[in-house]
Design an enzyme around this catalytic site. Structure first.
Site, PDB file in Angstrom:
ATOM      1  CE  LYS A  14      -3.958  -2.013   2.395  1.00 38.50           C
ATOM      2  NZ  LYS A  14      -4.816  -1.955   3.588  1.00 38.50           N
ATOM      3  CG  ASP A  70     -11.165  -1.046   6.593  1.00 33.85           C
ATOM      4  OD1 ASP A  70     -10.119  -1.712   6.790  1.00 33.85           O
ATOM      5  OD2 ASP A  70     -12.271  -1.415   6.991  1.00 33.85           O
ATOM      6  CG  ASP A 156      -3.908  -8.543  -5.524  1.00 29.36           C
ATOM      7  OD1 ASP A 156      -5.066  -8.241  -5.131  1.00 29.36           O
ATOM      8  OD2 ASP A 156      -2.963  -7.728  -5.529  1.00 29.36           O
TER       9      ASP A 156
END
Length: 194
Positions: A14, A70, A156
């Site tokens: 991230k 989130d 993913d």
């Protein structure tokens, strides 16, 4: 002149995604761990409430603007699960492998494999900001029973994108930033911050 922004996360994936996109509006993004900020509690059942709690927590402990996300994968046949519990779906300690194994097992009896990644971003100027800036993104796909691809993180490798004929883990970083729930939310957030 770049401004320091605290990312209310220590997730390196991230951090890399956010840093790449937020540098365009002169933010220098730092993980909260660089400032010894522990992870915030996430007691809420909605993405937006958890993101607000995390952003306020990071801003309160650093005295700097903070950004929290989130996000998670929501599987339609499972009533939106794992949803806000995506990171800890298989319990503690967090494990992508165990989470994926549990999700695939839970989904095995269902014909409908449709799912979507959902992301809420919350930016606060300070801990008590009465007007947090909120943006969201949604990325539709399907869950596979077998992983494909080496990139990405979380779910993913199991998240199939029919239009691309690839999983999220088979996309390049540029493709993922352009298509993903987080990329969509971040572009919307950048427009609001401008």
């Amino acid at each position: 002149m770049s401004r320091t922004l605290i990312l209310a996360s220590n997730n390196q994936g991230k951090l890399k995604e956010f840093s790449a996109l937020l540098s365009s509006i002169n933010f220098d993004v730092h993980a909260q761990g660089e400032f010894n900020v522990p992870e915030a509690e996430e007691p809420h059942v909605t993405f937006v409430e958890n993101a607000i709690a995390k952003a306020r927590h990071a801003a309160r402990l650093t005295g700097k603007p903070a950004l929290a996300d989130d996000s998670g994968v929501c599987v339609n046949a499972l009533g939106g699960a794992p949803g806000v519990y995506s990171a800890r779906y298989a319990g503690e300690p967090k494990s992508d492998q165990r989470n994926n194994e549990k999700l695939i097992a839970d989904l095995s009896a269902h014909v409908d494999k449709s799912a979507y990644y959902y992301c809420v971003l919350v930016f606060v100027r300070h801990a008590d900001d009465p007007q947090p800036v909120i943006a969201e993104g949604r990325w539709n796909g399907e869950m596979l029973a077998e992983p494909r691809g080496q990139g990405g993180f979380g779910y993913d490798a199991y998240f199939w994108l029919p239009e691309q004929q690839k999983t999220a883990a088979e996309l390049t970083a540029e493709e993922k930033n352009r298509l993903s729930h987080r990329g969509q939310a971040l572009r919307a957030l950048i427009e609001k911050l401008r």
